[in-house]
Write a protein that holds these residues in place. Structure first.
Motif, mmCIF file in Angstrom:
data_model
loop_
_atom_site.group_PDB
_atom_site.id
_atom_site.type_symbol
_atom_site.label_atom_id
_atom_site.label_comp_id
_atom_site.label_asym_id
_atom_site.label_seq_id
_atom_site.Cartn_x
_atom_site.Cartn_y
_atom_site.Cartn_z
ATOM 1 N N LEU A 69 -5.453 3.441 -5.433
ATOM 2 C CA LEU A 69 -5.068 2.445 -4.436
ATOM 3 C C LEU A 69 -3.691 2.719 -3.836
ATOM 4 N N VAL A 70 -2.714 3.021 -4.670
ATOM 5 C CA VAL A 70 -1.363 3.238 -4.168
ATOM 6 C C VAL A 70 -1.320 4.444 -3.236
ATOM 7 N N ALA A 71 -1.914 5.560 -3.670
ATOM 8 C CA ALA A 71 -1.891 6.769 -2.857
ATOM 9 C C ALA A 71 -2.628 6.562 -1.537
ATOM 10 N N THR A 72 -3.765 5.853 -1.574
ATOM 11 C CA THR A 72 -4.512 5.591 -0.349
ATOM 12 C C THR A 72 -3.733 4.675 0.581
ATOM 13 N N ALA A 73 -3.140 3.618 0.031
ATOM 14 C CA ALA A 73 -2.350 2.707 0.860
ATOM 15 C C ALA A 73 -1.185 3.449 1.529
ATOM 16 N N LYS A 74 -0.556 4.353 0.799
ATOM 17 C CA LYS A 74 0.539 5.134 1.380
ATOM 18 C C LYS A 74 0.028 6.041 2.493
ATOM 19 N N ALA A 75 -1.145 6.643 2.293
ATOM 20 C CA ALA A 75 -1.722 7.504 3.323
ATOM 21 C C ALA A 75 -2.040 6.694 4.580
ATOM 22 N N VAL A 76 -2.565 5.481 4.397
ATOM 23 C CA VAL A 76 -2.867 4.608 5.526
ATOM 24 C C VAL A 76 -1.583 4.195 6.232
ATOM 25 N N ARG A 77 -0.558 3.857 5.458
ATOM 26 C CA ARG A 77 0.728 3.470 6.055
ATOM 27 C C ARG A 77 1.323 4.623 6.869
ATOM 28 N N GLU A 78 1.212 5.847 6.361
ATOM 29 C CA GLU A 78 1.759 6.988 7.084
ATOM 30 C C GLU A 78 1.028 7.199 8.411
ATOM 31 N N LYS A 79 -0.268 6.994 8.417
ATOM 32 C CA LYS A 79 -1.047 7.211 9.640
ATOM 33 C C LYS A 79 -0.911 6.047 10.608
ATOM 34 N N TYR A 80 -0.762 4.816 10.072
ATOM 35 C CA TYR A 80 -0.648 3.624 10.916
ATOM 36 C C TYR A 80 0.621 2.866 10.520
ATOM 37 N N PRO A 81 1.783 3.369 10.934
ATOM 38 C CA PRO A 81 3.063 2.828 10.438
ATOM 39 C C PRO A 81 3.323 1.370 10.802
#
Length: 401
Positions: free
Chosen positions: A289-301
């Motif tokens: 969850l944490v790694a995915t949420a970070k990946a989503v945040r990076e793509k959609y800041p």
């Protein structure tokens, strides 16, 4: 963003008083590993004296060997030497096979020492302390360099395996011709959820691609009675996107903020998406969850990120008790990206029936009950944060009435 090709490193054992000489000869400092290294595997002659194999052999037993014996004697399934970097490392118990029921950490500072936690046993960690004096600076440097080099070799091998698995996954996915639906897929029928971008294997299992932010497939999850992945496949930071209306591709005005949801399993993701119409990312499990949420945040800041939590309420009731993993992972993910948690609230009767996620709640209360519970969870979230800025989900819930 696609992964850049990692730099190959050869780690060095550099005494503190010789750090300037090593730096002048081309050595670089790895702040994460806390060790010096040379680029590539062809080490220049000026740095060869600093190779770990060129250092004097210690006159005492390697503390990693002794600590490893301690771990095995207490039930750990340890392959090779333990990591002694001061961090907790998950490990399987002998005969268990799951790296979720025990962990250890070891220290080389001062007199070598470490701890071992068996989550199925006593709640108090077992303590190990090495015999003899503290390690000299030279001994510690040598052990640190060796440990860093071993990690580097493992990472290189893992990267090769993941690349090979990605090719295999793409081939399997391309050759699957049937999209999974409730009519042809037992899992979707049992969970009463739609198939969003998932395919059907020949044996009836649902197949979900694990993609990165470029859309590249790295692995596949097969879902039937059990959930399995391709061996040696990458999972960290990968996800499956549910966005049939292509909301993520639309241009938005500054006043129209994008709101997305990140959840653990596919059934939860499919249900919360259907109820809210919001783009949803499936992280596959709590550990991702944490790694995915970070990946989503990076793509959609600029996006508002909501974490659709599982509630593993049964874990704290075990003997010995375990943390509520679903809520804990969701909270950590929300904190990592400045997001907020949407957690299901179950009655005592529903808990007794084994309900732990949003799909379980839908199965027990129906789709209207799911929508009501999501509204209640969102209202609670707004009250707790007392901001009133996240209108995206509220609007979508109103549209769903």
């Amino acid at each position: 963003m696609a992964d850049a090709k990692p730099i190959e490193k050869t780690y060095l054992s550099v005494p503190y008083e010789q750090r300037e000489a090593a730096k002048a000869a081309g050595a670089l400092w790895d702040n994460k590993q806390k060790a010096w290294f040379a680029r590539g595997t062809d080490v220049p002659d000026s740095l060869k004296p600093f190779l770990a194999e060129n250092q004097p052999e210690p006159s005492r037993e390697d503390p990693r060997t002794t600590f490893g014996k301690f771990l095995r004697d207490n039930g750990a399934e340890l392959q090779g030497l333990p990591e002694m970097d001061g961090k907790w490392h998950r490990i399987a118990l002998a005969g268990d096979g799951k790296e979720t029921n025990a962990s250890y950490r070891g220290f080389l500072d001062g007199v070598p020492n470490g701890q071992f936690k068996n989550f199925k046993g006593d709640d108090v960690p077992l303590q190990w302390t090495g015999t003899g004096d503290a390690l000299t600076a030279e001994e510690k440097q040598k052990l640190t360099a060796e440990a860093a080099q071993n990690r580097e070799i493992r990472e290189r091998e893992r990267a090769k395996e993941q690349q090979a698995t990605a090719k295999r996954a793409f081939g399997i996915w391309t050759n699957l011709s049937t999209w999974a639906t409730q009519d042809n897929c037992p899992y979707l029928g049992r969970k009463q959820v739609r198939g969003y971008g998932v395919k059907l294997a020949d044996d009836g299992r649902m197949v979900i691609p694990l993609r990165d932010d470029t859309g590249r497939i790295w692995s596949l999850q097969f879902v039937g009675d059990e959930k399995t992945y391709l061996k040696h496949g990458r999972k960290d930071g990968l996800y499956h996107t549910i966005d049939p209306n292509k909301e993520l591709e639309k241009d938005r005005e500054k006043s129209d903020t994008l709101t997305v949801i990140v959840g653990e399993g596919y059934a939860t993701g499919a249900d919360v998406h259907k109820a809210t119409n919001l783009p949803t990312f499936v992280a596959f499990d709590g550990d991702n969850l944490v790694a995915t949420a970070k990946a989503v945040r990076e793509k959609y800041p600029a996006a508002n990120i909501l974490i659709a939590a599982d509630d593993d309420h049964h874990l704290p009731n075990r003997i010995p008790p375990l943390p509520n993993k679903g809520l804990k992972c969701a909270q950590r993910a929300a904190e990592a990206v400045g997001g907020k948690v949407l957690a299901p609230s179950f009655t005592a009767s529903e808990k007794d029936r084994g309900a732990t996620d949003w799909n379980d709640l839908k199965q027990l209360r129906g789709e209207k009950g799911l929508l009501t519970a999501l509204r209640d969870s969102f209202a609670l979230m707004q009250r707790e944060h007392a901001r009133g800025k996240d209108k995206g989900l509220g609007r979508e819930l109103e549209r769903s009435r």
